[in-house]
Design an enzyme around this catalytic site. Structure first.
Site, PDB file in Angstrom:
ATOM      1  N   ASP A  79     -65.487  65.991 -42.801  1.00 20.41           N
ATOM      2  CA  ASP A  79     -65.486  67.063 -43.813  1.00 20.41           C
ATOM      3  C   ASP A  79     -64.364  66.516 -44.674  1.00 20.41           C
ATOM      4  O   ASP A  79     -63.367  65.845 -44.361  1.00 20.41           O
ATOM      5  CB  ASP A  79     -65.300  68.375 -43.120  1.00 20.41           C
ATOM      6  CG  ASP A  79     -65.306  69.408 -44.435  1.00 20.41           C
ATOM      7  OD1 ASP A  79     -66.371  69.022 -45.298  1.00 20.41           O
ATOM      8  OD2 ASP A  79     -64.929  70.551 -44.195  1.00 20.41           O
ATOM      9  N   HIS A  91     -68.179  60.323 -50.641  1.00 19.24           N
ATOM     10  CA  HIS A  91     -69.183  60.194 -49.422  1.00 19.24           C
ATOM     11  C   HIS A  91     -69.426  58.657 -49.277  1.00 19.24           C
ATOM     12  O   HIS A  91     -69.595  58.170 -48.298  1.00 19.24           O
ATOM     13  CB  HIS A  91     -70.722  60.413 -49.995  1.00 19.24           C
ATOM     14  CG  HIS A  91     -70.764  62.075 -50.109  1.00 19.24           C
ATOM     15  ND1 HIS A  91     -70.224  62.891 -49.264  1.00 19.24           N
ATOM     16  CD2 HIS A  91     -71.379  62.972 -50.885  1.00 19.24           C
ATOM     17  CE1 HIS A  91     -70.424  64.260 -49.608  1.00 19.24           C
ATOM     18  NE2 HIS A  91     -71.109  64.294 -50.583  1.00 19.24           N
ATOM     19  N   LEU A 104     -70.117  51.106 -27.244  1.00 20.03           N
ATOM     20  CA  LEU A 104     -70.199  52.384 -27.780  1.00 20.03           C
ATOM     21  C   LEU A 104     -71.507  52.816 -27.895  1.00 20.03           C
ATOM     22  O   LEU A 104     -72.199  52.062 -28.580  1.00 20.03           O
ATOM     23  CB  LEU A 104     -69.122  52.168 -29.235  1.00 20.03           C
ATOM     24  CG  LEU A 104     -69.166  53.598 -29.989  1.00 20.03           C
ATOM     25  CD1 LEU A 104     -68.230  54.632 -28.989  1.00 20.03           C
ATOM     26  CD2 LEU A 104     -68.683  53.424 -31.311  1.00 20.03           C
TER      27      LEU A 104
HETATM   28  C1  IPE Z   1     -70.190  70.417 -42.077  1.00 19.90           C
HETATM   29  O1  IPE Z   1     -69.385  70.245 -43.284  1.00 19.90           O
HETATM   30  C2  IPE Z   1     -71.197  69.522 -42.070  1.00 19.90           C
HETATM   31  C3  IPE Z   1     -70.737  68.240 -42.034  1.00 19.90           C
HETATM   32  C4  IPE Z   1     -69.493  67.528 -42.092  1.00 19.90           C
HETATM   33  C5  IPE Z   1     -71.993  67.326 -42.015  1.00 19.90           C
HETATM   34  P1  IPE Z   1     -69.651  71.300 -44.443  1.00 19.90           P
HETATM   35  O2  IPE Z   1     -68.774  70.986 -45.384  1.00 19.90           O
HETATM   36  O3  IPE Z   1     -71.207  71.612 -44.738  1.00 19.90           O
HETATM   37  O4  IPE Z   1     -69.176  72.968 -43.895  1.00 19.90           O
HETATM   38  P2  IPE Z   1     -68.881  74.342 -44.490  1.00 19.90           P
HETATM   39  O5  IPE Z   1     -69.911  74.537 -45.586  1.00 19.90           O
HETATM   40  O6  IPE Z   1     -67.425  74.190 -45.082  1.00 19.90           O
HETATM   41  O7  IPE Z   1     -68.723  75.283 -43.375  1.00 19.90           O
HETATM   42  C1  IPE Z   2     -68.564  66.356 -45.670  1.00 17.27           C
HETATM   43  O1  IPE Z   2     -67.701  66.307 -46.857  1.00 17.27           O
HETATM   44  C2  IPE Z   2     -69.828  65.564 -45.967  1.00 17.27           C
HETATM   45  C3  IPE Z   2     -71.101  66.524 -45.943  1.00 17.27           C
HETATM   46  C4  IPE Z   2     -70.993  67.469 -45.668  1.00 17.27           C
HETATM   47  C5  IPE Z   2     -72.354  65.859 -46.162  1.00 17.27           C
HETATM   48  P1  IPE Z   2     -68.087  67.430 -47.932  1.00 17.27           P
HETATM   49  O2  IPE Z   2     -69.296  66.875 -48.803  1.00 17.27           O
HETATM   50  O3  IPE Z   2     -68.322  68.647 -47.162  1.00 17.27           O
HETATM   51  O4  IPE Z   2     -66.784  67.498 -48.659  1.00 17.27           O
HETATM   52  P2  IPE Z   2     -65.958  68.799 -49.107  1.00 17.27           P
HETATM   53  O5  IPE Z   2     -65.704  69.671 -48.107  1.00 17.27           O
HETATM   54  O6  IPE Z   2     -66.673  69.306 -50.084  1.00 17.27           O
HETATM   55  O7  IPE Z   2     -64.597  68.204 -49.531  1.00 17.27           O
HETATM   56 MG    MG Z   3     -67.404  70.331 -46.729  1.00 20.35          MG
END
Ligand code: IPE
Ligand code: IPE
Ligand code: MG
Length: 241
Positions: free
Chosen positions: A18, A35, A129
């Protein structure tokens, strides 16, 4: 922990990757840049695993709830997965990494399920792995699907767990260490069954900045934890007291 069908030694670490969006926004960049940079962190982290005693690494890349994001972000993430499979498969095979994608496949863009199958086949012999990438993954949907399939049937935890994993194209492997980057302390529908006794590690580090040192630090902390699984650390001493 290992499943009978997966004799690979080593721990199972799972990471909720995240913070990509915030990493980019803080730099005045579009979320997509976060990303893209996150893919480099995937490579660094996966390659550090064998040296740290991790045999299986499951990475949460796209949750079933992430379909709610704007279409251009979703499209960008799907394209990134396609590019990842195209660019990384040879390197994964060379480094002894078996790649699997867990999650639903029926809602992915046209051609992506086939690209996933090709990458899985090309890396199937990897023994250093097992890298599992979770895409369109929902732990609740997995548990629900298992419950519906087995409704009324006598079952065991192991058999039910196999159904839960199978519902997301995976094999049943309990999570030993669950890491979440980006500062949030929640599971966001990830591995709810498999993480029953996982050690949890939350870090403020945003995913694009994560690397070998952070994984090593999480592992060092993991080895200091006392995993009791509901029992006692030293039953003989405690029973005598
Ligand atoms: C969880 O992150 C999903 C992934 C890292 C793929 P999100 O950013 O979607 O989760 P919430 O919305 O903060 O709970
Ligand atoms: C995690 O990073 C990747 C996905 C959920 C696809 P986020 O896109 O949720 O990044 P934040 O949490 O908004 O910073
Ligand atoms: Mg996120």
């Amino acid at each position: 922990m290992q499943s009978p069908s997966d004799p690979r030694p080593g721990l199972h670490a799972a990471i909720i990757m995240d913070g990509n969006g915030r990493w980019a926004t803080r730099r005045g960049l579009p979320r997509a840049a976060g990303h893209r940079t996150g893919v480099e962190a995937i490579r660094r982290t996966a390659e550090a695993c064998p040296g740290l005693g991790i045999g299986t690494l499951t990475l949460y890349a796209f949750s079933s709830d992430n379909w709610q994001r704007p279409a251009d972000e979703v499209g960008g993430l799907m394209r990134l997965l396609r590019v990842y499979l195209r660019n990384e498969t040879a390197r994964l095979a060379r480094t002894g990494t078996r790649l699997s994608v867990v999650g639903r496949r029926d809602r992915l863009p046209a051609g992506l399920p086939e690209a996933i199958e090709r990458a899985e086949a090309a890396t199937a012999e990897g023994r250093k792995l097992h890298l599992r990438i979770a895409v369109d993954y929902s732990a609740r949907d997995a548990i629900l699907a298992a419950a519906v399939r087995l409704a009324g049937e006598p079952t065991s935890r192991a058999a039910f767990g196999a159904e839960v994993a199978g519902a997301m194209h995976g094999s049943p492997v309990d999570v030993d260490l669950l890491i979440r980057t980006g500062g949030e302390k929640r599971l966001s529908d990830f591995m709810l069954w498999e993480a029953a006794y996982a050690e949890l590690h939350f870090t403020e580090q945003m995913w694009p900045d994560f690397g070998e040192d952070d994984l090593a630090a999480a592992m060092a902390e993991f080895t200091r934890r006392d995993r009791r699984f509901g029992g006692l650390t030293n039953p003989k001493v405690s029973a005598a007291a």
